[in-house]
Structures are given as C-alpha cells and as structure tokens.
Design a protein around this motif. Structure first.
Motif, PDB file in Angstrom:
ATOM      1  N   MET A  51       0.839  -1.197   0.000  1.00  0.00           N
ATOM      2  CA  MET A  51       0.000   0.000   0.000  1.00  0.00           C
ATOM      3  C   MET A  51       0.882   1.258   0.000  1.00  0.00           C
ATOM      4  O   MET A  51       1.968   1.258   0.577  1.00  0.00           O
ATOM      5  CB  MET A  51      -0.904   0.030   1.245  1.00  0.00           C
ATOM      6  CG  MET A  51      -1.924  -1.105   1.272  1.00  0.00           C
ATOM      7  SD  MET A  51      -3.176  -0.928  -0.001  1.00  0.00           S
ATOM      8  CE  MET A  51      -4.087  -2.468   0.200  1.00  0.00           C
ATOM      9  N   TYR A 102      -6.164  -0.515  -6.987  1.00  0.00           N
ATOM     10  CA  TYR A 102      -6.683  -0.464  -5.612  1.00  0.00           C
ATOM     11  C   TYR A 102      -6.183  -1.640  -4.781  1.00  0.00           C
ATOM     12  O   TYR A 102      -5.974  -1.503  -3.572  1.00  0.00           O
ATOM     13  CB  TYR A 102      -8.212  -0.385  -5.617  1.00  0.00           C
ATOM     14  CG  TYR A 102      -8.693   1.037  -5.828  1.00  0.00           C
ATOM     15  CD1 TYR A 102      -8.783   1.914  -4.754  1.00  0.00           C
ATOM     16  CD2 TYR A 102      -9.009   1.502  -7.096  1.00  0.00           C
ATOM     17  CE1 TYR A 102      -9.194   3.221  -4.943  1.00  0.00           C
ATOM     18  CE2 TYR A 102      -9.414   2.813  -7.292  1.00  0.00           C
ATOM     19  CZ  TYR A 102      -9.506   3.669  -6.211  1.00  0.00           C
ATOM     20  OH  TYR A 102      -9.886   4.972  -6.402  1.00  0.00           O
ATOM     21  N   ASP A 103      -5.937  -2.777  -5.423  1.00  0.00           N
ATOM     22  CA  ASP A 103      -5.358  -3.910  -4.705  1.00  0.00           C
ATOM     23  C   ASP A 103      -3.939  -3.602  -4.236  1.00  0.00           C
ATOM     24  O   ASP A 103      -3.542  -3.979  -3.124  1.00  0.00           O
ATOM     25  CB  ASP A 103      -5.342  -5.159  -5.590  1.00  0.00           C
ATOM     26  CG  ASP A 103      -6.719  -5.786  -5.769  1.00  0.00           C
ATOM     27  OD1 ASP A 103      -7.638  -5.408  -4.999  1.00  0.00           O
ATOM     28  OD2 ASP A 103      -6.882  -6.619  -6.675  1.00  0.00           O
ATOM     29  N   GLY A 157      -4.265   0.761  -2.673  1.00  0.00           N
ATOM     30  CA  GLY A 157      -5.290   1.060  -1.684  1.00  0.00           C
ATOM     31  C   GLY A 157      -6.128   2.277  -1.999  1.00  0.00           C
ATOM     32  O   GLY A 157      -7.210   2.463  -1.444  1.00  0.00           O
ATOM     33  N   ARG A 158      -5.665   3.078  -2.941  1.00  0.00           N
ATOM     34  CA  ARG A 158      -6.404   4.308  -3.258  1.00  0.00           C
ATOM     35  C   ARG A 158      -5.844   4.949  -4.522  1.00  0.00           C
ATOM     36  O   ARG A 158      -4.736   4.630  -4.967  1.00  0.00           O
ATOM     37  CB  ARG A 158      -6.301   5.312  -2.106  1.00  0.00           C
ATOM     38  CG  ARG A 158      -4.912   5.869  -1.905  1.00  0.00           C
ATOM     39  CD  ARG A 158      -4.826   6.772  -0.678  1.00  0.00           C
ATOM     40  NE  ARG A 158      -3.559   7.490  -0.614  1.00  0.00           N
ATOM     41  CZ  ARG A 158      -2.421   6.972  -0.175  1.00  0.00           C
ATOM     42  NH1 ARG A 158      -2.382   5.708   0.241  1.00  0.00           N
ATOM     43  NH2 ARG A 158      -1.318   7.689  -0.162  1.00  0.00           N
TER      44      ARG A 158
END
Length: 293
Positions: free
Chosen positions: A1, A80-81, A84-85
């Motif tokens: 992330m 996103y995996d 995270g954003r």
C-alpha cells in the motif's frame, strides 16, 4: 500500500505530450507516486528516457486503454489492490480530428468519442466510486480552450471536449459533498506530437501524404486553407510547451480548493473570458469568420 503521506496519481495517455511531461514533473516530487499509463506499452521509450532516475521509484509505467472496458476494470482493480487508493486521476488520453465536417465518417466519430468521452468517463466512474468511500479525491480532465470555444474544421474534437466540460461541471457540486474536486484544465495550442497525430487519426495516413480537402468543393477547401494560414500567427504566439501545462496541473493538484476551470496561460484566460461573457455567441463567431476571409 502507498505511503499515507504520498498522493497516488494516475495519468492516462502518457506516451508523449502533456501526459508524459506531467508524469515526469510530478515524479520528481517526493510526495507523489505516479502511475503513468498508456494504451500501447511499445511506445514507452520516450517516457522511460524522460523519467530517468524516477523510473520504478516514484514513476511506474502501466498499460491502460481507456477505450476498452476490460482494460479499465483490470487496471482499476489492480491499482486499488496494490495501492489502496487513487488520490488524483488525470484524464489526459485523447485523440484529435481535423478536416471537413461532412468528410468525417461515422467510424471516425465513434472512435474519437469512445476515447475522448466514453472511455474517459468510464474510468472516472470506476475511480469515483472508491473516492466517495474515502471522501477524498481530485478528478482532472485535460480539456482545451476548445471545450468552451467553437473552432472550425475541428468539429468533433471540439464536440468531445464540450461534452466532457459539461459532464464535469455537472458532477462538481455533488462530488464536493464528498470532498472530491473536479477540474477542467484548458490549454490552448501546445507544442506536442498531438497536432501531427490529429491528421493521421482522422485520415488514416501519413501527414504529408494526406489531402484533407479531398472530396469537398474548391470553395470549402480554400476556406480551410485560409483559416489555417490566418490562425497560424496566433497559434505561434500563444503556443505553450507540455512542461508549461504540466506546471499548471501540478499547481492545481496542490491547491486547497481547486477551481472547476483552469486556463493554462493568460492569453487563453482572456479568450475564455471573452467567450463566457458573450451570451449570444455572436462575437466569437464573427471573430472566427474573419479568419476564413
């Protein structure tokens, strides 16, 4: 992330021009992680060279074809995996068009709108879902002064930019309730390969080998030639580099309350101001008509 102190920025259409320059500029800053995407990874050479020491550190080149639903869904899920954003989405991928209104085929129109409008909006829809959950984000559309001003012989390109401008403006007040900002960045002429690609996209051939006036009457062909010749000096005077526009985009991202419309130079701002205070549109049409004479 991704580090919470770093903004994750996704940019479409980074093989050249504004997309490439923006990706390189942002990647030089420690507080950005740039996912620079392009339809064809075989064209990544220029970006790799320009990225230099930031490549695979703060700038990562990835495949994304906004004209294909499967590519959009695959990219958004993977991003996103892994990250995270997405904090900032810069919709830059676009194709152009130049020629006579009646000579553009339905297939050419559909191809242009598939990338410039439908693909752009589809990836935005997917990203906005996640931004709403986080109540944070910034959507940037690389529009054009042609998104608020008509421009002869670029009818369908102008139409695509008008469409995105209207959609963006309609989204903006609603998304602000989620702390998501929407911005249309409006350049004028920019010194990038985009201008050359316009002729090739529309006519399907090499620039010097194509006659864009083929199939139209002589009067129409002469009008187009006059327009190009008369507008040439203005285009040269107002021409910006991709780096100039990239700096405006960076400033926009760093703004606490980004505007809906951001023009990339004072001269373009004046043209936008003239258009937006002329309800009839007559003044702009009269000025453009003079360039045909």
């Amino acid at each position: 992330m991704a580090d919470s102190n770093v903004k994750v920025v996704v940019i479409t259409g980074c093989s050249s021009g504004i997309g490439l320059d923006t990706a390189v500029l942002l990647a030089k800053e420690k507080n950005f992680k740039v996912l620079a995407t392009m339809r064809n990874l075989q064209k990544k050479g220029d970006l790799e060279k320009a990225a230099a020491g930031t490549l695979n550190k703060t700038l990562f080149i990835q495949e994304l074809d906004v004209s294909k639903e499967e590519s959009i869904e695959k990219f958004v899920k993977a991003t996103y995996d892994s990250e995270g954003r997405i904090d900032v989405l810069i919709n830059n991928a676009a194709i152009g068009q130049h020629g006579h209104f009646e000579s553009v085929t339905l297939e050419q129109m559909q191809s242009l709108f598939q990338t410039n409008v439908f693909g752009t909006i589809r990836i935005t829809q997917e990203v906005v879902k996640k931004m709403k959950e986080r109540k944070s984000g910034h959507i940037i559309f690389i529009s054009s002064v042609s998104g608020i001003l008509p421009f002869p012989f670029f009818d369908f390109y102008v139409g695509s930019k008008f469409a995105v401008e209207g959609i963006a403006g309609s989204m903006a007040p609603f998304l602000r309730q989620y702390n998501i900002f929407v911005t249309n960045v409006e350049p004028g002429p920019v010194q990038t390969p985009f201008v050359r690609n316009i002729r090739m996209n529309n006519q399907g051939g090499e620039l010097d080998a194509v006659d864009v006036d083929a199939g139209v009457d002589d009067f129409s062909g002469n009008l187009r030639k006059k327009f190009v010749a008369n507008y040439g000096p203005t285009m040269q005077e107002t021409m910006q580099t991709g780096e100039d526009v990239a700096q405006v985009i960076k400033n926009c991202i760093c703004s606490e309350k980004p505007s809906l419309r951001v023009q990339t130079s004072d001269s373009i701002k004046q043209r936008a101001k003239a258009a937006l205070v002329d309800p009839s549109g007559d003044k702009i049409i009269d000025e453009l008509e003079k360039l045909l004479q």
